[in-house]
Design a protein around this motif. Structure first.
Motif, PDB file in Angstrom:
ATOM      1  N   PRO A   2      -2.989  14.871  12.949  1.00  0.00           N
ATOM      2  CA  PRO A   2      -2.254  13.631  12.642  1.00  0.00           C
ATOM      3  C   PRO A   2      -3.164  12.588  11.992  1.00  0.00           C
ATOM      4  CG  PRO A   2      -1.736  14.390  14.856  1.00  0.00           C
ATOM      5  CD  PRO A   2      -2.881  15.232  14.371  1.00  0.00           C
ATOM      6  N   LEU A   3      -2.586  11.804  11.107  1.00  0.00           N
ATOM      7  CA  LEU A   3      -3.355  10.788  10.399  1.00  0.00           C
ATOM      8  C   LEU A   3      -3.679   9.606  11.299  1.00  0.00           C
ATOM      9  CD1 LEU A   3      -1.496  10.588   6.963  1.00  0.00           C
ATOM     10  CD2 LEU A   3      -3.602  11.810   7.508  1.00  0.00           C
ATOM     11  N   PRO A   4      -4.817   8.949  11.057  1.00  0.00           N
ATOM     12  CA  PRO A   4      -5.085   7.690  11.764  1.00  0.00           C
ATOM     13  C   PRO A   4      -3.993   6.684  11.446  1.00  0.00           C
ATOM     14  CG  PRO A   4      -6.674   8.050   9.981  1.00  0.00           C
ATOM     15  CD  PRO A   4      -5.892   9.307  10.131  1.00  0.00           C
ATOM     16  N   SER A  28       0.588  10.452  21.728  1.00  0.00           N
ATOM     17  CA  SER A  28       1.353  11.322  20.829  1.00  0.00           C
ATOM     18  C   SER A  28       0.473  12.028  19.815  1.00  0.00           C
ATOM     19  CB  SER A  28       2.414  10.486  20.088  1.00  0.00           C
ATOM     20  OG  SER A  28       3.332   9.902  20.995  1.00  0.00           O
ATOM     21  N   GLY A  29      -0.846  11.769  19.880  1.00  0.00           N
ATOM     22  CA  GLY A  29      -1.792  12.465  19.027  1.00  0.00           C
ATOM     23  C   GLY A  29      -2.276  11.713  17.816  1.00  0.00           C
ATOM     24  N   PHE A  30      -1.839  10.434  17.667  1.00  0.00           N
ATOM     25  CA  PHE A  30      -2.227   9.655  16.495  1.00  0.00           C
ATOM     26  C   PHE A  30      -3.363   8.699  16.848  1.00  0.00           C
ATOM     27  CE2 PHE A  30       2.212  10.807  15.911  1.00  0.00           C
ATOM     28  CZ  PHE A  30       2.191  11.328  14.627  1.00  0.00           C
ATOM     29  N   PRO A  31      -4.566   8.896  16.276  1.00  0.00           N
ATOM     30  CA  PRO A  31      -5.648   7.934  16.509  1.00  0.00           C
ATOM     31  C   PRO A  31      -5.200   6.576  15.984  1.00  0.00           C
ATOM     32  CG  PRO A  31      -6.420   9.886  15.309  1.00  0.00           C
ATOM     33  CD  PRO A  31      -4.940   9.945  15.313  1.00  0.00           C
ATOM     34  N   THR A  32      -5.198   5.548  16.834  1.00  0.00           N
ATOM     35  CA  THR A  32      -4.554   4.284  16.487  1.00  0.00           C
ATOM     36  C   THR A  32      -5.503   3.096  16.644  1.00  0.00           C
ATOM     37  OG1 THR A  32      -2.413   5.185  17.185  1.00  0.00           O
ATOM     38  CG2 THR A  32      -2.577   2.793  16.969  1.00  0.00           C
ATOM     39  N   ILE A  33      -5.456   2.209  15.646  1.00  0.00           N
ATOM     40  CA  ILE A  33      -6.203   0.952  15.691  1.00  0.00           C
ATOM     41  C   ILE A  33      -5.245  -0.176  15.329  1.00  0.00           C
ATOM     42  CG2 ILE A  33      -8.172  -0.356  14.798  1.00  0.00           C
ATOM     43  CD1 ILE A  33      -9.353   2.279  13.799  1.00  0.00           C
ATOM     44  N   VAL A  62      -8.461  -0.593   7.766  1.00  0.00           N
ATOM     45  CA  VAL A  62      -8.115   0.679   7.124  1.00  0.00           C
ATOM     46  C   VAL A  62      -9.381   1.423   6.704  1.00  0.00           C
ATOM     47  CG1 VAL A  62      -7.055   1.729   5.079  1.00  0.00           C
ATOM     48  CG2 VAL A  62      -5.821  -0.041   6.362  1.00  0.00           C
ATOM     49  N   LYS A  63     -10.317   0.730   6.092  1.00  0.00           N
ATOM     50  CA  LYS A  63     -11.561   1.371   5.657  1.00  0.00           C
ATOM     51  C   LYS A  63     -12.329   1.943   6.841  1.00  0.00           C
ATOM     52  CE  LYS A  63     -12.317  -1.148   1.338  1.00  0.00           C
ATOM     53  NZ  LYS A  63     -13.151  -2.149   0.630  1.00  0.00           N
ATOM     54  N   GLN A  64     -12.344   1.195   7.962  1.00  0.00           N
ATOM     55  CA  GLN A  64     -12.998   1.688   9.179  1.00  0.00           C
ATOM     56  C   GLN A  64     -12.363   2.979   9.653  1.00  0.00           C
ATOM     57  OE1 GLN A  64     -12.754  -1.658  11.954  1.00  0.00           O
ATOM     58  NE2 GLN A  64     -14.982  -1.737  12.002  1.00  0.00           N
ATOM     59  N   LYS A  68     -14.119   6.584   9.940  1.00  0.00           N
ATOM     60  CA  LYS A  68     -14.311   7.129  11.282  1.00  0.00           C
ATOM     61  C   LYS A  68     -13.697   8.518  11.424  1.00  0.00           C
ATOM     62  CE  LYS A  68     -13.313   6.179  16.156  1.00  0.00           C
ATOM     63  NZ  LYS A  68     -12.710   5.207  17.123  1.00  0.00           N
ATOM     64  N   HIS A  69     -12.518   8.704  10.832  1.00  0.00           N
ATOM     65  CA  HIS A  69     -11.793   9.960  11.014  1.00  0.00           C
ATOM     66  C   HIS A  69     -11.914  10.883   9.801  1.00  0.00           C
ATOM     67  CE1 HIS A  69     -10.046   8.544  14.766  1.00  0.00           C
ATOM     68  NE2 HIS A  69      -9.831   7.388  14.173  1.00  0.00           N
TER      69      HIS A  69
END
Length: 230
Positions: A2-4, A28-33, A62-64, A68-69
Motif C-alpha cells: 500500500p502507498l504511504p 489497514s496497512g497504509f503507512p500514514t502521516i 509528502v517529500k518525507q 522514507k518509504h
C-alpha cells in the motif's frame, strides 16, 4: 505494498485531531502521516489570505513520506478545507501568494488517489470564495485523469431555520447558496462532490473529528471509503 498516505487537516484544525484516523489507516496497512499543523498555523490565513504556507508544509510532508518509504506516489486525504487545498497542491498553474512570488507545486504526478472528506468544493462566503474560484476555474471537477478522486459527503442533518438545525442551514447557505438541504452539519452534499469523481454519501456522519458521535474518520465510516486507497 500500500502507498504511504498523507492526511491534510481541515481549517483551524491541528494534526492531533486525526490521531485515531491515522491509527486506523495504519491498521489497514497504509503507512500514514498527518501534515503536522497546529491550530495557530491557520491564524495568518484568516480572512481569505493565501494558503501557500499550509501547502508548503504539505509538500514537505509528502517529500518525507516518499523518501522514507522509497515510493513514487502517495494517497492524499483532505478533510474539509484540506480537500480543496490539496487540489491547489496538485495543480500546474501559479498560485498567487500575497506579497510574494506565485507558488507552484504541480504535484499531480505524485498523487495516486485524492480522498476529500466533507470538503466544501464551492463557497458563497466572501473570505473563501477567492481561493475556491481559483481552484474551480483552473482545475474544475476531477481534473487530472491520472489521479483518482474520491469525494465523500455526509447525509446527517437537514438544514432548517429552527432550533437544532439552524447552524447547518446557515453553513449550507454560505457554501452552496441553499440552506434547506442535506449535509454533514457544515458542508452540504451538493458542495462535497465533484463532477467526474467517485462521489460517495455516508449517512449519519458529522463534519469534524471533534463532533460528537461518528465522523468521516470513525471506524464505521472509514469502511465506506478506505477501499479506494491504493
Amino acid at each position: 505494498m500500500p502507498l504511504p498516505t498523507i492526511i491534510v487537516p481541515g481549517y483551524l484544525e491541528s494534526a492531533i485531531a486525526y490521531q485515531q484516523l491515522a491509527a486506523l489507516l495504519e491498521q489497514s496497512g497504509f503507512p500514514t502521516i498527518t501534515v503536522p499543523l497546529r491550530r495557530r498555523d491557520w491564524l495568518p490565513l484568516i480572512g481569505g489570505r493565501s494558503v501557500a504556507p499550509i501547502i508548503q508544509q504539505l509538500e514537505h510532508t509528502v517529500k518525507q513520506a516518499l523518501q522514507k518509504h522509497n515510493a513514487t506516489q502517495i494517497n492524499l486525504i483532505g478533510h474539509s478545507a484540506g480537500g480543496w487545498i490539496s487540489r491547489i497542491y496538485l495543480g500546474e498553474k501559479p498560485y498567487p501568494a500575497t506579497g510574494k512570488l506565485p507558488s507552484l507545486w504541480n504535484a499531480h504526478p505524485l498523487v495516486a488517489t485524492l480522498v476529500t472528506l466533507g470538503t466544501p468544493h464551492t463557497s458563497q462566503e466572501r473570505w473563501t470564495r477567492w481561493n475556491l474560484n481559483f481552484v474551480n476555474n483552473n482545475y474544475p471537477g476531477a481534473f487530472y485523469k491520472n489521479v483518482r478522486y474520491i469525494c465523500v459527503a455526509g447525509k446527517t442533518i437537514y438544514g432548517e431555520r429552527q432550533r437544532g438545525s439552524w447552524l447547518a442551514y446557515s453553513s449550507y447557505q454560505l457554501t452552496c447558496g441553499i440552506g434547506n438541504t442535506w449535509g454533514d452539519g457544515i458542508t452540504p452534499i451538493a458542495s462535497a462532490h465533484l463532477v467526474g469523481a467517485e462521489n460517495l454519501i455516508i449517512e449519519g456522519v458529522r463534519h469534524s473529528p471533534r463532533s460528537p458521535g461518528i465522523w468521516y474518520g470513525s471506524p464505521e465510516a472509514l469502511e465506506s471509503w478506505v477501499q479506494y486507497l491504493i
